[in-house]
Every structure is written in C-alpha cells, then in structure tokens.
Design a protein around this motif. Structure first.
Motif, PDB file in Angstrom:
ATOM      1  N   ASN A  18      35.552  36.170  36.605  1.00 33.82           N
ATOM      2  CA  ASN A  18      35.445  35.444  35.346  1.00 33.82           C
ATOM      3  C   ASN A  18      36.356  34.237  35.384  1.00 33.82           C
ATOM      4  O   ASN A  18      37.448  34.294  35.953  1.00 33.82           O
ATOM      5  N   ILE A  19      35.911  33.176  34.757  1.00 35.78           N
ATOM      6  CA  ILE A  19      36.700  31.954  34.687  1.00 35.78           C
ATOM      7  C   ILE A  19      36.490  31.340  33.302  1.00 35.78           C
ATOM      8  O   ILE A  19      35.387  31.402  32.756  1.00 35.78           O
ATOM      9  N   GLU A  20      37.550  30.785  32.750  1.00 33.74           N
ATOM     10  CA  GLU A  20      37.460  30.111  31.459  1.00 33.74           C
ATOM     11  C   GLU A  20      38.514  29.025  31.426  1.00 33.74           C
ATOM     12  O   GLU A  20      39.677  29.273  31.749  1.00 33.74           O
ATOM     13  N   PHE A  21      38.109  27.812  31.059  1.00 32.50           N
ATOM     14  CA  PHE A  21      39.082  26.735  30.937  1.00 32.50           C
ATOM     15  C   PHE A  21      38.573  25.663  29.981  1.00 32.50           C
ATOM     16  O   PHE A  21      37.376  25.561  29.727  1.00 32.50           O
ATOM     17  N   LEU A  22      39.521  24.910  29.438  1.00 38.28           N
ATOM     18  CA  LEU A  22      39.220  23.748  28.600  1.00 38.28           C
ATOM     19  C   LEU A  22      39.447  22.504  29.436  1.00 38.28           C
ATOM     20  O   LEU A  22      40.401  22.447  30.224  1.00 38.28           O
ATOM     21  N   THR A  23      38.595  21.513  29.256  1.00 38.03           N
ATOM     22  CA  THR A  23      38.749  20.271  30.007  1.00 38.03           C
ATOM     23  C   THR A  23      38.201  19.109  29.200  1.00 38.03           C
ATOM     24  O   THR A  23      37.317  19.283  28.363  1.00 38.03           O
ATOM     25  N   GLU A  24      38.744  17.947  29.460  1.00 40.52           N
ATOM     26  CA  GLU A  24      38.202  16.737  28.853  1.00 40.52           C
ATOM     27  C   GLU A  24      36.945  16.356  29.613  1.00 40.52           C
ATOM     28  O   GLU A  24      36.837  16.596  30.818  1.00 40.52           O
ATOM     29  N   GLY A  25      36.001  15.801  28.902  1.00 37.72           N
ATOM     30  CA  GLY A  25      34.761  15.378  29.533  1.00 37.72           C
ATOM     31  C   GLY A  25      34.167  14.206  28.792  1.00 37.72           C
ATOM     32  O   GLY A  25      34.788  13.642  27.892  1.00 37.72           O
ATOM     33  N   ARG A  26      32.959  13.857  29.198  1.00 39.95           N
ATOM     34  CA  ARG A  26      32.229  12.778  28.559  1.00 39.95           C
ATOM     35  C   ARG A  26      30.790  13.238  28.355  1.00 39.95           C
ATOM     36  O   ARG A  26      30.275  14.053  29.117  1.00 39.95           O
ATOM     37  N   CYS A  27      30.149  12.695  27.340  1.00 42.42           N
ATOM     38  CA  CYS A  27      28.739  13.006  27.124  1.00 42.42           C
ATOM     39  C   CYS A  27      28.035  11.766  26.608  1.00 42.42           C
ATOM     40  O   CYS A  27      28.655  10.868  26.045  1.00 42.42           O
ATOM     41  N   GLY A  28      26.744  11.763  26.809  1.00 43.81           N
ATOM     42  CA  GLY A  28      25.952  10.643  26.337  1.00 43.81           C
ATOM     43  C   GLY A  28      24.487  10.827  26.671  1.00 43.81           C
ATOM     44  O   GLY A  28      24.097  11.798  27.323  1.00 43.81           O
ATOM     45  N   ARG A  29      23.691   9.884  26.224  1.00 50.56           N
ATOM     46  CA  ARG A  29      22.256   9.902  26.476  1.00 50.56           C
ATOM     47  C   ARG A  29      21.883   8.706  27.344  1.00 50.56           C
ATOM     48  O   ARG A  29      22.453   7.636  27.212  1.00 50.56           O
ATOM     49  N   LYS A  30      20.909   8.938  28.191  1.00 52.05           N
ATOM     50  CA  LYS A  30      20.310   7.865  28.970  1.00 52.05           C
ATOM     51  C   LYS A  30      18.815   8.155  28.987  1.00 52.05           C
ATOM     52  O   LYS A  30      18.380   9.133  29.590  1.00 52.05           O
ATOM     53  N   GLY A  31      18.065   7.360  28.239  1.00 55.82           N
ATOM     54  CA  GLY A  31      16.643   7.632  28.081  1.00 55.82           C
ATOM     55  C   GLY A  31      16.458   8.953  27.360  1.00 55.82           C
ATOM     56  O   GLY A  31      17.063   9.199  26.323  1.00 55.82           O
ATOM     57  N   GLU A  32      15.654   9.838  27.928  1.00 54.82           N
ATOM     58  CA  GLU A  32      15.383  11.148  27.337  1.00 54.82           C
ATOM     59  C   GLU A  32      16.391  12.213  27.764  1.00 54.82           C
ATOM     60  O   GLU A  32      16.323  13.352  27.313  1.00 54.82           O
ATOM     61  N   ALA A  33      17.322  11.863  28.631  1.00 52.96           N
ATOM     62  CA  ALA A  33      18.258  12.840  29.191  1.00 52.96           C
ATOM     63  C   ALA A  33      19.622  12.795  28.498  1.00 52.96           C
ATOM     64  O   ALA A  33      20.072  11.745  28.035  1.00 52.96           O
ATOM     65  N   VAL A  34      20.250  13.967  28.421  1.00 51.55           N
ATOM     66  CA  VAL A  34      21.624  14.104  27.937  1.00 51.55           C
ATOM     67  C   VAL A  34      22.488  14.433  29.146  1.00 51.55           C
ATOM     68  O   VAL A  34      22.099  15.239  29.997  1.00 51.55           O
ATOM     69  N   TYR A  35      23.651  13.806  29.217  1.00 46.30           N
ATOM     70  CA  TYR A  35      24.572  14.042  30.329  1.00 46.30           C
ATOM     71  C   TYR A  35      25.896  14.581  29.815  1.00 46.30           C
ATOM     72  O   TYR A  35      26.432  14.069  28.829  1.00 46.30           O
ATOM     73  N   LEU A  36      26.412  15.612  30.474  1.00 44.52           N
ATOM     74  CA  LEU A  36      27.765  16.123  30.277  1.00 44.52           C
ATOM     75  C   LEU A  36      28.472  15.973  31.616  1.00 44.52           C
ATOM     76  O   LEU A  36      27.938  16.413  32.646  1.00 44.52           O
ATOM     77  N   VAL A  37      29.653  15.382  31.613  1.00 44.86           N
ATOM     78  CA  VAL A  37      30.393  15.147  32.854  1.00 44.86           C
ATOM     79  C   VAL A  37      31.828  15.605  32.644  1.00 44.86           C
ATOM     80  O   VAL A  37      32.449  15.278  31.626  1.00 44.86           O
TER      81      VAL A  37
ATOM     82  N   GLN B 190      22.118  17.100  18.012  1.00 42.17           N
ATOM     83  CA  GLN B 190      21.504  15.800  18.307  1.00 42.17           C
ATOM     84  C   GLN B 190      22.537  14.699  18.553  1.00 42.17           C
ATOM     85  O   GLN B 190      22.338  13.848  19.392  1.00 42.17           O
ATOM     86  N   ASP B 191      23.650  14.752  17.802  1.00 41.48           N
ATOM     87  CA  ASP B 191      24.666  13.709  17.976  1.00 41.48           C
ATOM     88  C   ASP B 191      25.731  14.097  19.001  1.00 41.48           C
ATOM     89  O   ASP B 191      26.722  13.391  19.171  1.00 41.48           O
ATOM     90  N   LEU B 192      25.521  15.218  19.688  1.00 41.63           N
ATOM     91  CA  LEU B 192      26.390  15.676  20.790  1.00 41.63           C
ATOM     92  C   LEU B 192      27.847  15.856  20.379  1.00 41.63           C
ATOM     93  O   LEU B 192      28.753  15.626  21.162  1.00 41.63           O
ATOM     94  N   ASP B 193      28.079  16.306  19.145  1.00 45.13           N
ATOM     95  CA  ASP B 193      29.453  16.538  18.713  1.00 45.13           C
ATOM     96  C   ASP B 193      29.787  18.023  18.626  1.00 45.13           C
ATOM     97  O   ASP B 193      30.923  18.388  18.342  1.00 45.13           O
ATOM     98  N   GLN B 194      28.805  18.882  18.894  1.00 45.64           N
ATOM     99  CA  GLN B 194      29.036  20.323  18.878  1.00 45.64           C
ATOM    100  C   GLN B 194      27.890  21.023  19.589  1.00 45.64           C
ATOM    101  O   GLN B 194      26.872  20.418  19.923  1.00 45.64           O
ATOM    102  N   GLY B 195      28.060  22.325  19.812  1.00 41.73           N
ATOM    103  CA  GLY B 195      27.003  23.123  20.414  1.00 41.73           C
ATOM    104  C   GLY B 195      27.340  23.546  21.828  1.00 41.73           C
ATOM    105  O   GLY B 195      28.423  23.278  22.343  1.00 41.73           O
ATOM    106  N   SER B 196      26.381  24.223  22.457  1.00 39.38           N
ATOM    107  CA  SER B 196      26.631  24.737  23.795  1.00 39.38           C
ATOM    108  C   SER B 196      25.358  24.768  24.624  1.00 39.38           C
ATOM    109  O   SER B 196      24.246  24.698  24.110  1.00 39.38           O
ATOM    110  N   LEU B 197      25.568  24.882  25.911  1.00 42.83           N
ATOM    111  CA  LEU B 197      24.508  25.044  26.882  1.00 42.83           C
ATOM    112  C   LEU B 197      24.788  26.350  27.605  1.00 42.83           C
ATOM    113  O   LEU B 197      25.904  26.558  28.106  1.00 42.83           O
TER     114      LEU B 197
END
Length: 144
Positions: A22-41, A113-120
C-alpha cells in the motif's frame, strides 16, 4: 494548467502470495484541459519507488492513458486503461524493459467539470512477464 494538490493512493496485491503493498501520499500537481482531454500531472514520491519521475494522466472519454517519464528506471512507460479491455506494452525497470499486460476491471472518473475536486479510480489486473501477476487499485483525488 492550474496548480492543484493530489492525494495518490495505490494498492497492489500479488497473486499466489496474496502479499499486499500500500502507498499513500500527497503531492502538488497540475491539471487542465486540452481539446476533449483532461490532464493530471504530478511528480512521483520516494514512497512510490519512482522519485524523480513525472506521471501524466490523460483522461478522454472512457479511456485513461498514464505515462511515466524522467528517470532511467521508467523512462517512457505507458499504460492505457479502458474498462473490459486489455493493453499490452512494456514496463521499464532498472534492469530493462519487461513485457506487461493490463486488463482494466473498473474505471470511474469522478472529476468535477471545473477540475477543482473529485477523483479518478482504476482497478486492474496486471502481468509482468517473468516477474509476477496481481491486481492494482489506484485512486487519484484532487484535495485542494
């Protein structure tokens, strides 16, 4: 792309031994949309065993593509997830590339939709030729 905080939770169960990691950690990331795709980095943690790597997750419709790059151990590893479908590729290790097969059991995109909450959430079976088989569960949550 906007800055976000991500909670990454992973669980891996190896067939035969039923050994669980098991692994669990918090990290800073970035998110955004490009065309029809959502990106989490995000940058991987030492806890994941992949410090120095960047993970990019592309979500488009019912398909998720994950790419890890930036470290000799996992330079260019790509995995695709689509419920009920099999993906074949290679997983880079410090000892070279290993043949990999992934079968996605569950894929749930609960990002707002605004990528400010939720999960994958992704649940999948994996096979690394000569190294083992098992199940993985991955949760990526925007926790801002």
């Amino acid at each position: 792309m906007k800055d976000i905080m991500l909670k990454i939770v992973g669980r891996q169960i190896f067939n035969g031994t039923e050994e669980e990691e098991n692994i669990e950690f918090l990290t800073e990331g970035r998110c955004g949309r490009k065309g029809e795709a959502v990106y989490l980095v995000y940058e991987e943690s030492e806890l994941s065993g992949m410090a120095g790597c960047t993970t990019s997750i592309k979500i488009q419709g019912e398909r998720v593509e994950m790419r890890r790059y930036g470290d000799a151990y996992v330079s260019g590893t790509e995995i695709a997830f689509e419920k009920g479908k099999r993906f074949k590729g290679y997983y880079d290790t410090p000892y070279g590339a290993v043949e990999m097969e992934v079968l996605t059991d569950e894929l749930e995109n609960g990002l707002s939709q605004d990528l400010d909450q939720g999960s994958l959430r992704i649940a999948y079976q994996f096979s690394l030729k000569g190294l083992g088989e098992g199940r993985n569960y991955l949760d990526v949550e925007i926790v801002q």
